[in-house]
Design a protein around this motif. Sequence first.
Motif, PDB file in Angstrom:
ATOM      1  N   PRO A 142       0.211  -1.905   9.280  1.00  0.00           N
ATOM      2  CA  PRO A 142       1.200  -1.454   8.268  1.00  0.00           C
ATOM      3  C   PRO A 142       1.875  -0.565   8.988  1.00  0.00           C
ATOM      4  CG  PRO A 142      -0.836  -1.913   7.055  1.00  0.00           C
ATOM      5  CD  PRO A 142      -1.300  -1.832   8.449  1.00  0.00           C
ATOM      6  N   THR A 143       3.254  -0.469   9.010  1.00  0.00           N
ATOM      7  CA  THR A 143       4.022   0.592   9.251  1.00  0.00           C
ATOM      8  C   THR A 143       3.999   1.863   8.680  1.00  0.00           C
ATOM      9  OG1 THR A 143       5.936   0.069   8.226  1.00  0.00           O
ATOM     10  CG2 THR A 143       5.655  -0.892  10.400  1.00  0.00           C
TER      11      THR A 143
ATOM     12  N   LEU B  21       3.198   5.076  14.056  1.00  0.00           N
ATOM     13  CA  LEU B  21       2.110   5.977  14.346  1.00  0.00           C
ATOM     14  C   LEU B  21       2.414   7.230  15.014  1.00  0.00           C
ATOM     15  CD1 LEU B  21      -0.685   3.122  15.091  1.00  0.00           C
ATOM     16  CD2 LEU B  21      -0.182   4.321  13.082  1.00  0.00           C
ATOM     17  N   GLY B  22       3.273   7.161  15.884  1.00  0.00           N
ATOM     18  CA  GLY B  22       3.562   8.514  16.488  1.00  0.00           C
ATOM     19  C   GLY B  22       4.101   9.539  15.509  1.00  0.00           C
ATOM     20  N   ASP B  23       4.231   9.240  14.415  1.00  0.00           N
ATOM     21  CA  ASP B  23       4.660  10.383  13.351  1.00  0.00           C
ATOM     22  C   ASP B  23       3.430  11.087  12.735  1.00  0.00           C
ATOM     23  OD1 ASP B  23       7.416   9.609  13.490  1.00  0.00           O
ATOM     24  OD2 ASP B  23       7.184   8.273  11.846  1.00  0.00           O
ATOM     25  N   LEU B  24       2.407  10.649  13.027  1.00  0.00           N
ATOM     26  CA  LEU B  24       0.985  11.216  12.718  1.00  0.00           C
ATOM     27  C   LEU B  24       0.697  12.267  13.610  1.00  0.00           C
ATOM     28  CD1 LEU B  24      -1.142   7.992  12.120  1.00  0.00           C
ATOM     29  CD2 LEU B  24       0.057   9.288  10.425  1.00  0.00           C
TER      30      LEU B  24
ATOM     31  N   PHE C  87       1.013   8.678   6.233  1.00  0.00           N
ATOM     32  CA  PHE C  87      -0.102   9.400   5.877  1.00  0.00           C
ATOM     33  C   PHE C  87      -0.320  10.849   6.615  1.00  0.00           C
ATOM     34  CE2 PHE C  87      -3.167   6.098   3.863  1.00  0.00           C
ATOM     35  CZ  PHE C  87      -2.036   5.230   3.926  1.00  0.00           C
ATOM     36  N   GLN C  88       0.539  11.715   5.974  1.00  0.00           N
ATOM     37  CA  GLN C  88       0.653  13.060   6.530  1.00  0.00           C
ATOM     38  C   GLN C  88      -0.413  13.849   7.200  1.00  0.00           C
ATOM     39  OE1 GLN C  88       3.457  14.981   3.787  1.00  0.00           O
ATOM     40  NE2 GLN C  88       5.163  13.572   4.117  1.00  0.00           N
TER      41      GLN C  88
ATOM     42  N   MET D  82       0.732  -1.222   0.021  1.00  0.00           N
ATOM     43  CA  MET D  82      -0.019  -0.098   0.218  1.00  0.00           C
ATOM     44  C   MET D  82       1.032   1.177  -0.123  1.00  0.00           C
ATOM     45  SD  MET D  82      -1.525  -0.305   3.764  1.00  0.00           S
ATOM     46  CE  MET D  82      -2.668   1.340   3.809  1.00  0.00           C
ATOM     47  N   ARG D  83       0.178   2.395  -0.755  1.00  0.00           N
ATOM     48  CA  ARG D  83       1.072   3.593  -0.739  1.00  0.00           C
ATOM     49  C   ARG D  83       0.354   4.602   0.189  1.00  0.00           C
ATOM     50  NH1 ARG D  83       0.339   4.996  -6.698  1.00  0.00           N
ATOM     51  NH2 ARG D  83       1.213   6.787  -6.207  1.00  0.00           N
ATOM     52  N   ALA D  84       1.322   5.553   0.680  1.00  0.00           N
ATOM     53  CA  ALA D  84       1.081   6.595   1.529  1.00  0.00           C
ATOM     54  C   ALA D  84       0.299   7.556   0.886  1.00  0.00           C
ATOM     55  CB  ALA D  84       2.287   6.988   2.243  1.00  0.00           C
TER      56      ALA D  84
END
Length: 570
Positions: free
Chosen positions: A415-416, A442-445, A421-422, A394-396
């Motif tokens: 999925p990492t 998920l912490g990057d969201l 998904f910005q 899957m693509r971001a």
Amino acid sequence: MLGSNWTESGSFCNWVGVSCSRRRQRVTALNLTGMGLQGTISPYVGNLSFLDTLDLRNNSFYGHLILEIGHLRRLSVLILQNNLLEGVFPESVYHCQTLQVTSLVHDKLRGVLPKYWLSNLTSLHTLYLGQNNFTGTIPPPLVNNSKLLYLGLDSNNLYGSIPDEIGNLQNSEAIVLEANNLNGTIPSSIFNISSLRVLALDFNSLSGTLPSTFGLQLHNLRALYLNVNQISGSIPSYLSNCSQLTMLELSYNQFTGPIPAELCDIKGPILKGIGALRNLNMLTLSDNNLSGTIPSTIKGIKSLQRLYLYGNQLDQSIPTEICLLANLGEMALQKNNLSGPIPSCIGNLFNLQIMFMSSNQLSSSIPSSLWSLENLLFLNLLSNSLEGNLHANMRALKMLQGIDLSGNRISGKIPTILGDFQSLSVLNVSKNSFSEAIPEQLGDLITLDYLDLSHNNLCREIPKSLNNVKTQNTIDVVLAVEHRLISYQELRYATNDFSKANILGVGSFGSVFKGILSEGTFVAAKVLNLQLEGAFKSFDAECKVLARVRHRNLVKVISSCSSPQLRAIS
């Protein structure tokens, strides 16, 4: 601008917004639209006896509409919309026999519509009085003017039935009566106005059925709004003759019963001949009693941008022909009985921004092509029977703001790549069969507002990276590591039968005991005194708060115990 331009040093014919006749230098037009003007309209305007156009729209004029307007016997254009004018419409306008255009949209006018004097303005072809506070019924003489091209009485408080005389508007191109309290049946004569381009009767209480000949004469109809009424019966087959239609809204009605095979019926197959409406860009048939399948002929509506079929009883699979609608931007098929897989060709809808298919019986896995929809903003597939894993390739999707896959049977790892998904603000994958650890990514969201991973088979610790997300946003995080069950007897044993020697502290509603569980885990157990008023509410509130709060200075909740005799949190 007017303060520096409207001076006595120059001719008033050179002032901004003023037009004059060439020979006599008489004022023929005042066009002061959007000038930021306020106050009342001066009665001296009535002295401009050669005035043809008075356009004061988009200002802040207030007070009553001046009676002196009736002195303007040459007036043909009166536009005062988007002001704060109030009071009743002055009958002195009756004397403006050359009036052709009258627009007072979005003011604060009230009272009843005049019965006769507007119909006596035989040159009038445009009348817009929408978004005011007019009451009463629509006077039959008002709609007896065959020269009237545009009639707008929307968003008022009009009631009663639509007069049968409305069929006399034989040259009308737009009739807009939406958002009133009109009731009764729609006069059949309105469907014989062949010049009609827009018919908006939505948001009323109209009932009855549509005539079987509906559509035979409406070859020029571009937009039909009948939604949010109480119309019943069948959809006439001749609707497909309205080949110029771009907007069709029939949602939130009570359509039932059979209709001819080419259109089928609202309680049977849906509009097989709908492909004839090639220019349609919005189709809304939601919240009726539609059943049967989505017809494959829908591929013929090449211009379709919005498809709303939710809240019906449509069944069987989603036809692959839907993937041929290259212009489709919004697709809402939720709350039906659709089954089978999501078409693998769904990735062909590269303009799709909204995809709602929740509360159906869709099965199989989510096709990998779905993750190529780069313009997708919202994806809702909750409450289906989707299974399999989220595709490894899957693509971001950088534009995607909301994902709801809850209430399915999806398994495997989360999925990492979801961390890339910005724009994601909502992520709900609860009530599935996801397993293993919660990804650190998920912490990057950083835009996340809501995260629900509950009721899965996730294990290990909650990633510390999620704390970084929560410090930057007010987030309702419902994480789903399942709590172990602790019995009352085990809690008694761990605290040495709630010994006073084990008390760590005493609060308003209970005491906190230290203890050691059977496997050696140190716990602090808060036991409430149920004899105190408010203890039950305190217990419920603490459970809700502590289940959601995470902080380095707070121990996490591992379980709770609730019985008629005991309320405890550990």
